[in-house]
Design a protein around this motif. Structure first.
Motif, PDB file in Angstrom:
ATOM      1  N   GLN A 152      17.244  15.967  18.629  1.00 36.03           N
ATOM      2  CA  GLN A 152      15.991  16.549  19.106  1.00 36.03           C
ATOM      3  C   GLN A 152      16.214  17.694  20.093  1.00 36.03           C
ATOM      4  OE1 GLN A 152      13.681  13.312  20.666  1.00 36.03           O
ATOM      5  NE2 GLN A 152      13.581  12.230  18.713  1.00 36.03           N
ATOM      6  N   LEU A 153      17.283  17.605  20.879  1.00 37.09           N
ATOM      7  CA  LEU A 153      17.554  18.632  21.879  1.00 37.09           C
ATOM      8  C   LEU A 153      18.183  19.885  21.276  1.00 37.09           C
ATOM      9  CD1 LEU A 153      18.978  16.558  24.877  1.00 37.09           C
ATOM     10  CD2 LEU A 153      16.716  17.604  24.683  1.00 37.09           C
ATOM     11  N   SER A 154      18.753  19.762  20.094  1.00 36.52           N
ATOM     12  CA  SER A 154      19.434  20.900  19.489  1.00 36.52           C
ATOM     13  C   SER A 154      18.466  22.058  19.247  1.00 36.52           C
ATOM     14  CB  SER A 154      20.071  20.489  18.160  1.00 36.52           C
ATOM     15  OG  SER A 154      20.596  21.622  17.498  1.00 36.52           O
ATOM     16  N   PRO A 170      17.218  24.015  13.975  1.00 40.69           N
ATOM     17  CA  PRO A 170      16.366  23.091  13.214  1.00 40.69           C
ATOM     18  C   PRO A 170      17.197  22.176  12.328  1.00 40.69           C
ATOM     19  CG  PRO A 170      16.297  25.298  12.260  1.00 40.69           C
ATOM     20  CD  PRO A 170      17.049  25.414  13.553  1.00 40.69           C
ATOM     21  N   LYS A 171      16.686  20.977  12.122  1.00 43.07           N
ATOM     22  CA  LYS A 171      17.332  19.972  11.265  1.00 43.07           C
ATOM     23  C   LYS A 171      18.774  19.704  11.689  1.00 43.07           C
ATOM     24  CE  LYS A 171      14.481  21.097   7.239  1.00 43.07           C
ATOM     25  NZ  LYS A 171      14.473  21.492   5.807  1.00 43.07           N
ATOM     26  N   SER A 172      18.982  19.533  12.989  1.00 35.48           N
ATOM     27  CA  SER A 172      20.317  19.245  13.509  1.00 35.48           C
ATOM     28  C   SER A 172      20.804  17.905  12.987  1.00 35.48           C
ATOM     29  CB  SER A 172      20.299  19.231  15.035  1.00 35.48           C
ATOM     30  OG  SER A 172      21.520  18.731  15.549  1.00 35.48           O
ATOM     31  N   SER A 173      22.099  17.830  12.711  1.00 39.95           N
ATOM     32  CA  SER A 173      22.680  16.585  12.187  1.00 39.95           C
ATOM     33  C   SER A 173      23.073  15.621  13.298  1.00 39.95           C
ATOM     34  CB  SER A 173      23.905  16.909  11.330  1.00 39.95           C
ATOM     35  OG  SER A 173      24.875  17.610  12.098  1.00 39.95           O
ATOM     36  N   GLY A 174      22.794  15.979  14.561  1.00 37.05           N
ATOM     37  CA  GLY A 174      23.132  15.077  15.658  1.00 37.05           C
ATOM     38  C   GLY A 174      24.566  15.255  16.123  1.00 37.05           C
ATOM     39  N   ILE A 175      25.108  14.230  16.755  1.00 29.82           N
ATOM     40  CA  ILE A 175      26.456  14.306  17.306  1.00 29.82           C
ATOM     41  C   ILE A 175      27.494  14.188  16.189  1.00 29.82           C
ATOM     42  CG2 ILE A 175      28.125  13.214  18.853  1.00 29.82           C
ATOM     43  CD1 ILE A 175      25.769  12.205  20.513  1.00 29.82           C
ATOM     44  N   PHE A 225      22.483   9.744  19.715  1.00 32.30           N
ATOM     45  CA  PHE A 225      22.548  10.555  18.496  1.00 32.30           C
ATOM     46  C   PHE A 225      21.175  11.161  18.207  1.00 32.30           C
ATOM     47  CE2 PHE A 225      22.536  11.450  14.002  1.00 32.30           C
ATOM     48  CZ  PHE A 225      23.833  11.832  13.710  1.00 32.30           C
ATOM     49  N   ALA A 226      20.132  10.345  18.343  1.00 35.57           N
ATOM     50  CA  ALA A 226      18.770  10.822  18.072  1.00 35.57           C
ATOM     51  C   ALA A 226      18.336  11.867  19.098  1.00 35.57           C
ATOM     52  CB  ALA A 226      17.803   9.643  18.084  1.00 35.57           C
ATOM     53  N   ILE A 227      18.684  11.645  20.373  1.00 36.79           N
ATOM     54  CA  ILE A 227      18.335  12.602  21.424  1.00 36.79           C
ATOM     55  C   ILE A 227      19.023  13.939  21.186  1.00 36.79           C
ATOM     56  CG2 ILE A 227      18.607  13.109  23.886  1.00 36.79           C
ATOM     57  CD1 ILE A 227      18.226  10.118  24.407  1.00 36.79           C
TER      58      ILE A 227
END
Length: 219
Positions: A124-126, A129-134, A119-121
């Motif tokens: 960061q890869l998105s 900006p400020k991606s909420s993750g999976i 989820f954290a990766i």
């Protein structure tokens, strides 16, 4: 509409709640000739497929019966050793039944701890900006839906594929969590959730969703 399970992961990545709701028991039975074209792992607690796949029997599936006789660990019900039986050509052709194993609590904890860094990766890869993750992970046999609160707690629902409106269900689960778990003065955020009222309300919610659909959960 099938909901397979609900998981809640704490902000530090620990599994604090899980509910198996509607997990089907998948079994495959086939008659094999010698030599056996599946590579098996003969663990004292279970005999499982380590390599190769055949007619729905996949890696990780567990041997549950030999010629209709149940298997307990490495022993057939009549007392014979599974490994010795399957290594002898005299016992073939032989009928074997395999089943997808039920996950243990330790396996669920391990998978939750793996999802946390993924989820954290993803965040960061998105490129945004400020991606909420999976939020959505699609496979050929299931879909994973995830909602993260502002405090970092993750709510995960595993369902059949092709369902819409799961974000509404996730937020409804969060409402139940807020009402019946967080308002308990004896509960700490990192503690496993042991609340019978929350369990009952969640099961009622999932039953309603499966019967009437997601859009009717507030009715």
């Amino acid at each position: 509409m099938i909901i397979y399970g609900v998981y809640i992961v704490s902000k530090s990545g620990g599994l604090i709640f899980n509910l198996d709701n509607n997990v089907p028991r998948i079994e495959h039975e086939k008659t094999f000739t010698y030599p056996l074209d599946l590579v098996l792992d003969y663990d004292p607690k279970k005999v499982s497929v380590a390599f190769n796949r055949k007619d729905g029997i996949n890696v990780g599936h567990v041997l549950v019966a030999v010629n209709g006789l149940p298997v307990n660990g490495g022993t057939i019900e009549d007392g014979r050793d599974v490994k010795a039986t399957l290594e002898s050509a005299d016992n073939f052709p032989i009928n074997l039944k395999f089943s997808r194993p039920k996950m243990t609590t330790n396996e669920k904890i391990f998978l939750a701890s793996m999802f946390y860094p993924l989820f954290a990766i993803a965040s960061q890869l998105s490129p945004e900006p400020k991606s909420s993750g999976i939020e959505l992970l699609e496979a050929d046999t299931f879909t994973l839906h995830c909602f993260q609160t502002l405090t970092g707690v993750k709510f995960i629902v595993i369902s059949e594929t092709g369902l819409n409106g799961m974000d509404l269900l996730l937020r409804k689960v969060y409402e139940l969590y807020s009402d019946y778990v967080l308002k308990n003065p004896f509960y700490s955020l990192e503690m496993p959730i042991r609340c019978e009222l929350f369990d009952n309300k969640l099961q009622e919610l999932l039953l309603q969703v499966e019967k009437t659909g997601i859009n009717n959960i507030d009715k």
